[in-house]
Scaffold this motif. Structure first.
Motif, mmCIF file in Angstrom:
data_model
loop_
_atom_site.group_PDB
_atom_site.id
_atom_site.type_symbol
_atom_site.label_atom_id
_atom_site.label_comp_id
_atom_site.label_asym_id
_atom_site.label_seq_id
_atom_site.Cartn_x
_atom_site.Cartn_y
_atom_site.Cartn_z
ATOM 1 N N LEU A 18 30.669 15.118 -66.274
ATOM 2 C CA LEU A 18 31.599 15.803 -65.366
ATOM 3 C C LEU A 18 32.445 14.848 -64.525
ATOM 4 C CD1 LEU A 18 29.467 18.861 -64.225
ATOM 5 C CD2 LEU A 18 31.061 18.703 -66.141
ATOM 6 N N GLU A 19 32.505 13.589 -64.924
ATOM 7 C CA GLU A 19 33.336 12.644 -64.174
ATOM 8 C C GLU A 19 34.825 12.926 -64.346
ATOM 9 O OE1 GLU A 19 32.271 8.556 -64.582
ATOM 10 O OE2 GLU A 19 30.180 8.936 -64.049
ATOM 11 N N CYS A 20 35.193 13.592 -65.426
ATOM 12 C CA CYS A 20 36.605 13.947 -65.599
ATOM 13 C C CYS A 20 37.046 14.899 -64.481
ATOM 14 C CB CYS A 20 36.844 14.551 -66.979
ATOM 15 S SG CYS A 20 35.668 15.824 -67.448
ATOM 16 N N LEU A 21 36.179 15.805 -64.098
ATOM 17 C CA LEU A 21 36.523 16.715 -63.002
ATOM 18 C C LEU A 21 36.625 15.972 -61.685
ATOM 19 C CD1 LEU A 21 34.801 18.759 -65.090
ATOM 20 C CD2 LEU A 21 35.311 20.300 -63.224
ATOM 21 N N ARG A 42 29.217 22.389 -68.722
ATOM 22 C CA ARG A 42 30.046 21.440 -69.460
ATOM 23 C C ARG A 42 31.503 21.607 -69.031
ATOM 24 N NH1 ARG A 42 27.093 19.286 -73.482
ATOM 25 N NH2 ARG A 42 28.955 18.384 -74.405
ATOM 26 N N PRO A 43 32.310 20.542 -69.179
ATOM 27 C CA PRO A 43 33.716 20.679 -68.806
ATOM 28 C C PRO A 43 34.474 21.477 -69.848
ATOM 29 C CG PRO A 43 33.357 18.552 -69.803
ATOM 30 C CD PRO A 43 31.997 19.203 -69.696
ATOM 31 N N GLU A 44 35.466 22.193 -69.409
ATOM 32 C CA GLU A 44 36.371 22.855 -70.342
ATOM 33 C C GLU A 44 37.780 22.798 -69.771
ATOM 34 O OE1 GLU A 44 34.703 26.725 -70.803
ATOM 35 O OE2 GLU A 44 35.471 27.464 -68.899
ATOM 36 N N ARG A 60 38.390 7.233 -67.337
ATOM 37 C CA ARG A 60 37.056 7.373 -66.767
ATOM 38 C C ARG A 60 36.023 7.829 -67.786
ATOM 39 N NH1 ARG A 60 34.968 8.188 -61.629
ATOM 40 N NH2 ARG A 60 36.615 6.777 -60.998
ATOM 41 N N CYS A 61 36.454 8.562 -68.801
ATOM 42 C CA CYS A 61 35.498 9.164 -69.729
ATOM 43 C C CYS A 61 34.750 8.113 -70.550
ATOM 44 C CB CYS A 61 36.218 10.137 -70.675
ATOM 45 S SG CYS A 61 35.089 10.897 -71.854
ATOM 46 N N ARG A 62 33.481 8.005 -70.309
ATOM 47 C CA ARG A 62 32.654 6.998 -70.983
ATOM 48 C C ARG A 62 32.474 7.290 -72.461
ATOM 49 N NH1 ARG A 62 27.279 8.146 -67.691
ATOM 50 N NH2 ARG A 62 28.840 8.693 -66.130
ATOM 51 N N ALA A 65 36.177 10.990 -74.930
ATOM 52 C CA ALA A 65 36.187 12.360 -75.456
ATOM 53 C C ALA A 65 37.450 13.145 -75.104
ATOM 54 C CB ALA A 65 34.961 13.109 -74.935
ATOM 55 N N ILE A 66 38.371 12.525 -74.363
ATOM 56 C CA ILE A 66 39.553 13.276 -73.901
ATOM 57 C C ILE A 66 40.827 12.646 -74.437
ATOM 58 C CG2 ILE A 66 40.813 14.154 -71.903
ATOM 59 C CD1 ILE A 66 38.269 13.752 -70.257
ATOM 60 N N ARG A 67 41.700 13.471 -74.940
ATOM 61 C CA ARG A 67 43.052 13.048 -75.309
ATOM 62 C C ARG A 67 44.039 13.849 -74.479
ATOM 63 N NH1 ARG A 67 44.055 10.247 -80.170
ATOM 64 N NH2 ARG A 67 42.251 10.134 -81.550
HETATM 65 S S1 SF4 Z 1 31.840 12.680 -71.203
HETATM 66 FE FE1 SF4 Z 1 34.044 12.614 -70.745
HETATM 67 S S2 SF4 Z 1 34.789 14.694 -71.195
HETATM 68 FE FE2 SF4 Z 1 32.552 14.815 -71.032
HETATM 69 S S3 SF4 Z 1 32.158 15.373 -68.883
HETATM 70 FE FE3 SF4 Z 1 32.059 13.109 -69.014
HETATM 71 S S4 SF4 Z 1 34.138 12.407 -68.478
HETATM 72 FE FE4 SF4 Z 1 34.274 14.617 -68.988
#
Ligand code: SF4
Ligand code: SF4
Length: 91
Positions: A18-21, A42-44, A60-62, A65-67
């Motif tokens: 949840l670090e993206c949030l 989970r994030p959505e 930030r996303c380890r 997972a984000i584009r």
């Molecule tokens: S792994 Fe990436 S997409 Fe998933 S919650 Fe963490 S920062 Fe967000």
């Protein structure tokens, strides 16, 4: 800075930290957040039209997972965006 983007979250890679949030400037304190937490914790992606294309979530996303608009940057400290944008061609 453009507003509204194609934000894609790869659930297969995501580890639900949840670090993206936490890092997204458009996911707290506004009525139409880009990201929200699902019932499973989970994030959505809720409102990609609120995105300002800062790319902080991708940095930030380890789990990489984000584009955002097709860009996925390597995990790194936030800061040197020009270097990170150059590196993005590797991902
Ligand atoms: S792994 Fe990436 S997409 Fe998933 S919650 Fe963490 S920062 Fe967000
Ligand atoms: S690019 Fe910036 S505004 Fe858009 S979802 Fe990621 S952190 Fe939020």
């Amino acid at each position: 800075m453009e507003r509204g983007a194609r934000v894609e979250l790869d659930a297969g890679r995501c580890v639900a930290c949840l670090e993206c949030l936490e890092v997204c400037p458009r996911s707290s304190g506004i009525s139409r957040p880009v990201f929200r937490v699902s019932g499973e914790g989970r994030p959505e992606v809720a409102h990609p039209e609120s995105c300002i294309f800062c790319l902080d979530c991708t940095v930030r996303c380890r789990a990489v997972a984000i584009r955002v608009n097709g860009r996925r940057l390597p995990p790194a400290p936030l800061g040197d965006r020009i270097l990170l944008l150059k590196l993005s061609s590797m991902y």
